[in-house]
Enzyme design. Structure first.
Site, PDB file in Angstrom:
ATOM      1  N   MET A   1      10.416  -4.942   7.546  1.00 41.13           N
ATOM      2  CA  MET A   1      10.955  -4.506   8.840  1.00 41.13           C
ATOM      3  C   MET A   1      10.900  -2.992   9.030  1.00 41.13           C
ATOM      4  O   MET A   1      11.585  -2.457   9.888  1.00 41.13           O
ATOM      5  CB  MET A   1      12.401  -4.984   8.975  1.00 41.13           C
ATOM      6  CG  MET A   1      12.556  -6.499   9.061  1.00 41.13           C
ATOM      7  SD  MET A   1      11.839  -7.202  10.567  1.00 41.13           S
ATOM      8  CE  MET A   1      13.081  -6.676  11.765  1.00 41.13           C
TER       9      MET A   1
ATOM     10  N   GLU B   1      -2.593  -0.506  -3.047  1.00 47.75           N
ATOM     11  CA  GLU B   1      -1.579  -1.230  -2.295  1.00 47.75           C
ATOM     12  C   GLU B   1      -1.787  -0.953  -0.815  1.00 47.75           C
ATOM     13  O   GLU B   1      -2.298   0.106  -0.429  1.00 47.75           O
ATOM     14  CB  GLU B   1      -0.174  -0.825  -2.745  1.00 47.75           C
ATOM     15  CG  GLU B   1       0.101  -1.183  -4.202  1.00 47.75           C
ATOM     16  CD  GLU B   1       1.513  -0.826  -4.615  1.00 47.75           C
ATOM     17  OE1 GLU B   1       1.995   0.246  -4.212  1.00 47.75           O
ATOM     18  OE2 GLU B   1       2.140  -1.626  -5.332  1.00 47.75           O
TER      19      GLU B   1
ATOM     20  N   LYS C   1       1.881   1.955   8.664  1.00 55.35           N
ATOM     21  CA  LYS C   1       2.814   3.028   9.040  1.00 55.35           C
ATOM     22  C   LYS C   1       2.176   3.879  10.131  1.00 55.35           C
ATOM     23  O   LYS C   1       0.968   3.819  10.372  1.00 55.35           O
ATOM     24  CB  LYS C   1       3.130   3.926   7.829  1.00 55.35           C
ATOM     25  CG  LYS C   1       3.893   3.258   6.691  1.00 55.35           C
ATOM     26  CD  LYS C   1       5.318   2.969   7.071  1.00 55.35           C
ATOM     27  CE  LYS C   1       6.113   2.441   5.872  1.00 55.35           C
ATOM     28  NZ  LYS C   1       5.668   1.091   5.457  1.00 55.35           N
TER      29      LYS C   1
END
Length: 202
Positions: A118, A152, A156
């Site tokens: 979230m 990874e 964003k």
């Protein structure tokens, strides 16, 4: 075979994942609960439609009497794993499914990624959403990007100044990720060009 609606494709994808994870098909009640249907009859109706279209066979009188007969349809945009919208998680590079009609909704997109977490909540990106992603080599400040940071993957908002990069969340409960591009390996997977939430396109 006949093409599937988006909901039918979601159900078929869920059935394939369930069989892979449990080595057995689900019951009608489990299907009903997974999709918040009002009754097992609604689940049965969707199963009969998938049977009529040739994607499975129903074995009457058996609680788990569902036999998948076809691989997932390969039209639409590929759903190729999940992206963490919290702290980065290891990318799941295997193909989950193809989402019919998604390529017509987002003609500029190359693939879909499923959000987990979230941290981008205030940008309208919630846990479980599907992000339509366009592959690109360059990201502009302010764009929402999908990046691979030391193997990874995360999503964003991009803010770069020289060799310093900030991957900014859109939720005050999460801290920005600061990246030194001179020292840390980072590659751009793409930029977000759309979003699909169960029940409709946003």
């Amino acid at each position: 075979m006949e093409k599937l609606s988006r909901r039918q494709a979601e159900i078929l994808q869920w059935l394939h994942r369930y069989v892979q994870e449990h080595d057995a098909p689900p019951t009608r009640v489990e299907l009903m609960q997974a999709f918040a249907f009002q009754s097992p009859n609604a689940a049965e109706s969707h199963l009969r439609t998938l049977e009529r279209k040739g994607y499975l066979q129903l074995q009457r009188g058996r609680a788990r009497g569902i036999r998948l007969t076809e691989a997932l349809p390969q039209d639409g945009l590929p759903l190729v794993g999940r992206v963490a919208a919290g702290q980065p998680i290891l990318s799941e590079a295997h193909l989950e499914a193809y989402l019919p009609a998604a390529d017509r909704l987002f003609p500029e997109a190359d693939f879909l990624l499923r959000v987990q977490g979230m941290s981008m909540r205030d940008a309208g990106i919630l846990d479980g959403d599907l992000l339509a992603v366009q592959r690109c080599a360059e990201v502009h400040n302010g764009q929402i990007a999908v990046v691979r940071l030391e193997d990874e993957v995360t999503v964003k908002r991009w803010q770069r100044e020289g060799e310093r990069l900030w991957l900014l969340p859109e939720n005050p409960d999460f801290a920005p990720i600061q990246v030194d591009l001179g020292r840390q390996a980072l590659s751009v997977e793409g930029v977000v060009v759309g979003l699909i939430r169960r029940g409709g396109k946003l």
